[in-house]
Write an enzyme that holds these catalytic residues in place. Sequence first.
Site, PDB file in Angstrom:
ATOM      1  NE  ARG A 272      -1.751   6.155   1.326  1.00 45.45           N
ATOM      2  CZ  ARG A 272      -1.698   7.479   1.330  1.00 45.45           C
ATOM      3  NH1 ARG A 272      -0.545   8.082   1.133  1.00 45.45           N
ATOM      4  NH2 ARG A 272      -2.776   8.210   1.523  1.00 45.45           N
TER       5      ARG A 272
ATOM      6  CB  ILE B 172       7.163   2.372  -9.883  1.00 40.48           C
ATOM      7  CG1 ILE B 172       7.130   0.873  -9.583  1.00 40.48           C
ATOM      8  CG2 ILE B 172       7.411   2.664 -11.367  1.00 40.48           C
ATOM      9  CD1 ILE B 172       8.192   0.041 -10.235  1.00 40.48           C
TER      10      ILE B 172
ATOM     11  CG  HIS C 274      -2.319   0.444   0.960  1.00 44.92           C
ATOM     12  ND1 HIS C 274      -3.349  -0.426   0.695  1.00 44.92           N
ATOM     13  CD2 HIS C 274      -2.871   1.687   0.945  1.00 44.92           C
ATOM     14  CE1 HIS C 274      -4.469   0.245   0.528  1.00 44.92           C
ATOM     15  NE2 HIS C 274      -4.207   1.540   0.661  1.00 44.92           N
TER      16      HIS C 274
END
Length: 427
Positions: free
Chosen positions: A308, A339, A305
Site C-alpha cells: 500500500r 498470508i 504495508h
Amino acid sequence: MVVSKQDQTQGGSGWGAGASTSTEAALLRRYPGLQALMKRAKQRIPRFAFDYLEGGVGNEICIERNRQAFDDIEIIPRYGLDTSAPNLTTSLFSCDYAMPLGISPMGLSGLVWPKADEAMAAAAEKSKIPFVLSMVSNTDIEAIARIAPNVVWLQLYAVPQDDYRVTLDMVDRAIKAGVHALVLTLDTPMRQKRLRDLSNGLTVPFRPTLKTVYDVARAPEWALSTLRHGQPRFANFIPYVNGRRRPGDVAGYVDQHMSGAFTWDLIERIRQKWKGPLVLKGIQHPDDAEHALKLNIDGIIISNHGGRQFDAAPAAIDLVQLLKRRVAGRMAIMLDGSIHSGLDILKALVCGADFTFAGRPFLAATAALGAKGPAHLARMFEVELKGVMAQAGATEIMECPTLSYRMDRNKDFSGLNPDQSAKNTGI
Ligand SMILES: Cc1cc2nc3c(=O)[nH]c(=O)nc-3n(C[C@H](O)[C@H](O)[C@H](O)COP(=O)(O)O)c2cc1C
C-alpha cells in the site's frame, strides 16, 4: 485481492473435520477458504469500501509480488514420523499464543464494516492470537484493551505536531491500558497515491459524491449497520481536538497532521519511555534491522504495508533470509503481506520467520460475516496449519525452519546443498 491458487482449491470435504461444532462445520462448508470470504465481502459492502480494503499503491505490482513469492515456494516433506497432532503454541515476548499468527493493524476499518476493530479484537482474544490495534482505529485503545486484555498490541504513527505530543501521549495511554507490545510503523513517511481511493473520491473527512451514494444504495446491510453505529471516527484522537467531537473535526485533525516519518531519534525517545516489547514494522533493509538492534528493539515486522506504500518494494517473504543473516537470534523476525492460508504461515516459518500477521483476510472476514467472521478465519488458519505441518513433517513450530525449501525453481533446496545452507535459527 490477488488470491492464490491454493485458496481456490482448499475446502474439499475433508476440511469439515476441522470443525468442532455444527455451526463451525456449516461455516466451513459455505466459506471453506479465503476466496469465498472475499467474494462475500465484495457483495456485501460498497465498492469504495472494498477498494479501500483490497487496493494498494500505484499499479499494485507489489501486492502481486507478495502473493507470487508465496506461491513460488516449494517445501520437501519428511515422512516416517508421527505428525498426527502438531502443536502450534508459539511463545513470543513471554506470551504463549495459540499459533504463530496475529492480526495486522488496519486503520479506518470501520469504513469496511462498522465496529470491525471490536469484532477482530474479540476474535483474537477468543483465538489467543495477538491483535494489533491501529493508531487510526475507530475504537479507542482503552475500549479495545478491555475487549482483548490478553492479546492487545498497539501500533503508532509519528505525528510530528508539537514535538510528537500525540504519539508520545499514546505511549502513556498504552502503558495504562496494559498493552502487551508497541509497534512503530516506519514505512509511511508520506501519504502515497492509491489510485482506487482517488478515483472513488475517498477522502478524509468523508464527503459523499453521487458515485459513493450509488455504491451505498447497493449495500443495504452495510448502510443500515453504518446508520446504526454512526460514521467511523478516529477514536484515539478525540482527546486531542480540544473538545470538538464531531467526526468531521477529528478526521480533519488526522488529515492535517498524520504524515511524518519515525526518525531513529524519536524511536530512541519511545524506547526510553516504553519498557515492554517494542517492534518496528515496515523494516526491509538489513542495515535498518541492525540499527534497530542498537536501540534495543525487540522485534521487526518485515512488511511493505501489504503493497500500500511503495510499489517497487520487494516481497516481504523474499527478505526474511537476508535480514535473518544479520540479526538472527537477537530479535524476533516477523512478517506480514499476503498470508492467505495455513500453508502460507508454514512457508513463512520454513523461510525463517518467527511469527506472521495477516491484515486484509481478517477485515474481509469481518465484512463477509460480521462479528463471527474473524474467529472463523482464525480457526480456519489453525486447522490448515495443523494439516500442512503434519503433511510436511513437523510436530512443533520450532521444527518448521529445519525443513528444506526453495523460493525459485532454478535454485537448489536449502539444507541439501552446502552452498545454500544459510541456517534458519529460530529466536
Ligand atoms: C485497510 C487497511 C488499513 C491499514 N492500516 C494500517 C495502519 O493503520 N497501520 C499500519 O501499520 N498498517 C496498516 N495497514 C497495513 C497492514 O498492517 C499490513 O501491513 C498489511 O495489510 C499486510 O498485508 P495483507 O493485508 O496482505 O495481510 C493497513 C492495511 C489495510 C488493508
